[in-house]
Design an enzyme around this catalytic site. Structure first.
Site, PDB file in Angstrom:
ATOM      1  N   GLU A 154       0.792  -1.242   0.000  1.00  0.00           N
ATOM      2  CA  GLU A 154       0.000   0.000   0.000  1.00  0.00           C
ATOM      3  C   GLU A 154       0.823   1.290   0.000  1.00  0.00           C
ATOM      4  OE1 GLU A 154      -2.622  -0.611   3.363  1.00  0.00           O
ATOM      5  OE2 GLU A 154      -3.699  -2.228   2.368  1.00  0.00           O
ATOM      6  N   GLU A 174      -5.895 -11.024  -1.065  1.00  0.00           N
ATOM      7  CA  GLU A 174      -6.733 -10.796   0.131  1.00  0.00           C
ATOM      8  C   GLU A 174      -8.209 -10.772  -0.237  1.00  0.00           C
ATOM      9  OE1 GLU A 174      -5.468  -7.368   2.385  1.00  0.00           O
ATOM     10  OE2 GLU A 174      -3.354  -7.668   1.925  1.00  0.00           O
TER      11      GLU A 174
HETATM   12  C1  HAH Z   1      -5.449  -4.792   3.989  1.00  0.00           C
HETATM   13  N1  HAH Z   1      -5.603  -3.391   3.877  1.00  0.00           N
HETATM   14  C2  HAH Z   1      -4.066  -5.167   4.540  1.00  0.00           C
HETATM   15  O1  HAH Z   1      -3.168  -5.427   3.480  1.00  0.00           O
HETATM   16  C3  HAH Z   1      -4.116  -6.376   5.447  1.00  0.00           C
HETATM   17  O2  HAH Z   1      -2.838  -6.569   6.003  1.00  0.00           O
HETATM   18  C4  HAH Z   1      -5.129  -6.201   6.539  1.00  0.00           C
HETATM   19  O3  HAH Z   1      -5.140  -7.316   7.420  1.00  0.00           O
HETATM   20  C5  HAH Z   1      -6.457  -5.965   5.947  1.00  0.00           C
HETATM   21  C6  HAH Z   1      -6.562  -5.331   4.774  1.00  0.00           C
HETATM   22  C7  HAH Z   1      -6.803  -2.950   3.265  1.00  0.00           C
HETATM   23  C8  HAH Z   1      -7.230  -1.563   3.590  1.00  0.00           C
HETATM   24  C9  HAH Z   1      -6.950  -0.940   4.793  1.00  0.00           C
HETATM   25  O4  HAH Z   1      -6.248  -1.577   5.745  1.00  0.00           O
HETATM   26  C10 HAH Z   1      -7.364   0.375   5.037  1.00  0.00           C
HETATM   27  C11 HAH Z   1      -8.079   1.046   4.094  1.00  0.00           C
HETATM   28  C12 HAH Z   1      -8.380   0.416   2.925  1.00  0.00           C
HETATM   29  C13 HAH Z   1      -7.975  -0.883   2.690  1.00  0.00           C
END
Ligand code: HAH
Length: 327
Positions: free
Chosen positions: A130, A237
């Site tokens: 990200e 994911e």
């Molecule tokens: C993901 N982010 C992460 O990669 C993962 O490590 C986590 O457990 C869950 C989701 C998605 C995300 C976020 O954390 C915040 C805003 C938008 C999307």
């Protein structure tokens, strides 16, 4: 019951994100249907490296052992991220920022320790998670990594990971991956890395999707565009929320009758696309196992139950499961 990983063995690995109790609480589903696992949290910097001088490998080690014992692959998630990363990476004890050199040293030492430990056991890593900005304004997200190291923090991250395990497949992982604007930024980012000779082998499409979003054509265009870079793709994911992004109601205690059918339709179309692109899509991982536990129970609305998985709260196959095993 039909085994998902068997049905897909000539296509791609089928993965699930797991947590320390899952090998007990979700043993049957994991063993029958999944050929790959990812630690949902316990390999993240905050959990595996809480203090500069202290690592905590116990929970990750146990999940790695579970994967090996059951002939599953293990995806590594994640090394460089702005979330779930302890403050000591970025700040000195007096509260001021560490220097660029200090942060790069901490990054390299983290990778040397974590990636080398799981060499030969973890077959791929989400090296950077990200790093792109969400708005069309900025290119990279405003994070301590960018502020302290500068734009080349990704180059350093991939090079250090490659040095720690030259055999591991290295991924850039992000969400909203099929949104045309973000897709083009992700393409440009990875193109730049490749042009500079940075060791990157794949793009992780997080796949946090919704019953009515994104349009299938956008997912197809994203897959084509990323594949044109000569990298492989993992859906890292995947889940399909039964609520639209801006639907924040909290009163639904059971899924509405139409939801699982509509969700099955979307899962079905997406898996059809992945099968079509089997030459580049090599792993499809769901972010959880069954509806009894999902991070979406607390995101974007804390404590609001969601039902985004292929198996229901009692671990029985949902319409989405039935749909993706028939083709
Ligand atoms: C993901 N982010 C992460 O990669 C993962 O490590 C986590 O457990 C869950 C989701 C998605 C995300 C976020 O954390 C915040 C805003 C938008 C999307």
């Amino acid at each position: 019951m039909t085994s998902l990983k068997e049905v897909y063995k000539d296509y791609f690995d089928i993965g699930a994100a797991v947590w320390p109790a899952a090998p007990k609480t979700h043993a049957e589903l994991l063993k029958q249907h999944f050929s790959s696992i990812t630690c949902e949290n316990v390999m993240k910097p905050a959990l595996i490296h809480p203090e500069r001088e202290r690592y905590d490998f116990e929970k990750a080690d146990a999940l790695v052992d579970f994967a090996i014992q059951n002939g599953m692959k293990m995806r590594g998630h994640t090394l460089v991220w702005h979330n779930q990363t302890p403050g000591w990476f970025f700040k000195k004890s007096d509260g001021s920022d560490v220097s660029r050199e200090e942060l790069l040293t901490a990054m390299t030492e983290h990778m040397k320790t974590v990636v080398e430990r799981y060499k030969g056991k973890v077959y791929c890593w989400d090296v950077v998670n990200e790093a792109l900005s969400d708005s069309s304004g900025g290119f990279l997200r405003d994070t301590p990594w960018l502020r302290i190291v500068g734009e080349d923090f990704l180059d350093h991250a991939f090079r250090a990971a490659h040095e720690a395990d030259p055999d591991a497949l290295l991924f850039y992982n992000d969400y909203n991956e099929s949104d045309p604007e973000k897709r083009d930024r992700m393409y440009a980012l990875v193109k730049g890395l490749k042009e500079r000779g940075v060791p990157i082998h794949g793009i992780g499409l997080q796949g946090h999707w919704y019953i009515n979003h994104p349009p299938m054509e956008q997912v197809r265009e994203a897959i084509e565009k990323y594949a044109s870079l000569g990298v492989i793709l993992h859906v890292t994911e995947m889940d399909i929320s039964v609520f639209d992004w801006d639907d924040r109601r909290t009163d639904l205690k059971e899924p509405e009758p139409w939801m699982f059918e509509a969700q099955a339709e979307t899962y079905g179309k997406l898996f059809e696309l992945f099968r079509e692109y089997r030459d580049v899509v090599k792993n499809v991982t769901t972010w959880g196992v069954a509806d009894d536990y999902s991070w979406l129970d607390n995101f974007p609305q804390k404590g609001r139950k969601n039902w985004p998985m292929l198996f229901d709260v009692n671990h029985n196959p949902k319409p989405a499961f039935e749909r993706i095993i028939k083709f």
